[in-house]
Design an enzyme around this catalytic site. Structure first.
Site, short mmCIF file in Angstrom:
data_model
loop_
_atom_site.label_atom_id
_atom_site.label_comp_id
_atom_site.label_asym_id
_atom_site.label_seq_id
_atom_site.Cartn_x
_atom_site.Cartn_y
_atom_site.Cartn_z
CB SER A 1 12.66 -2.66 35.40
OG SER A 1 11.52 -3.51 35.20
CG ASP B 1 12.36 -6.70 27.41
OD1 ASP B 1 11.67 -5.96 26.96
OD2 ASP B 1 13.10 -6.15 28.33
CG HIS C 1 11.76 -3.45 30.61
ND1 HIS C 1 12.44 -4.96 30.54
CD2 HIS C 1 11.56 -3.36 32.03
CE1 HIS C 1 12.49 -5.53 31.62
NE2 HIS C 1 12.09 -4.57 32.63
#
Length: 250
Positions: A73, A222, A225
């Site tokens: 990601s 979060d 990221h």
């Protein structure tokens, strides 16, 4: 009253009148043919120019070298409004600004583990790759996957690239874990990447999230990221190593 002679001439045209009419039709036909010919030539010239331009662009694209980012990601740009804001896209902009003949391919998949990367590497290698950046392992660490398994999977990916294309330059991106995963595990996890880089003689980025990991304002809600600003820093960190590899390629 109409002139009788003129009226008679119009009603009964002479041979001279016919000749003049035929000459006019002849010249009109020639003019139309010449005009059409010029138009056809113009269209042909335009088409030839367009085809030449297309062929040149295709040739340039075909001759460009490929840098492929193979990751999770972080590479994919998870959570960004525009995936071009992810560090691979930023690096492409950098490359273009320098006039370098490289095309970046973003092969990041959110949630990807080293095992997932291992399972799709053969398909990825169906294309020609000049520089291969390997950025995987973070999800293994966050899930507590055995260190030996992660290391074996990453080695298998490296082996697959070398077997398919021995001339491909490989860059390994290192990753580190937060301390809550346990001191022993985090230390061994960090060493996986440096060990693999040393063993395989790879260009190495010690920590891809350098100056970003753990910095609240540079990460999304979060806490994992990077934001668009965070990715700009990632791009600089990667470029410090990648630029050297590109120079070696030249």
């Amino acid at each position: 009253m109409p002139n009788p002679k003129i009226t008679q001439s119009l009603l009964n045209p002479t041979v001279s009148t016919y000749r003049n009419l035929l000459k006019f039709c002849y010249f009109l036909t020639v003019f139309v043919l010449i005009s059409c010919g010029n138009d056809t030539k113009s269209k042909a010239t335009l088409n030839a120019t367009e085809n030449a331009t297309t062929e040149t662009e295709s040739s340039e694209k075909a001759s460009s070298k490929t840098i492929l980012f193979f990751g999770d990601s972080i590479t994919a740009g998870y959570g960004l409004d525009d995936t071009n804001d992810a560090f691979p896209g930023i690096i492409q902009t950098k490359i273009d600004s320098l006039g370098l003949n490289y095309q970046v391919v973003n092969s990041g998949v959110s949630g990807e583990t080293s095992a997932g990367g291992k399972s799709r590497i053969d398909w990825i290698l169906n294309q020609d790759i000049d520089i291969f950046i390997l950025e995987l392992g973070a999800n293994d660490g966050l899930r507590g996957v055995a260190i030996t398994e992660t290391k074996a999977n990453l080695q298998a990916i490296i082996d697959a690239v070398k077997a398919k294309s021995p001339n491909t330059k490989i860059v390994l991106a290192g990753m580190q874990l937060p301390p809550n995963m346990g001191a022993d595990y985090t230390t061994q996890f960090k060493e996986v990447f440096s060990d693999l880089a040393s063993k395989n003689d790879l260009a190495f980025i010690p920590f891809i999230l350098k100056d970003v990991g753990g910095v609240k304002k540079l990460n999304q809600n979060d806490g994992i990221h990077p934001t668009a600003e965070g990715h700009k820093i990632l791009a600089k960190t990667v470029w410090e190593v990648l630029s050297g590899v590109i120079k070696e390629e030249a």
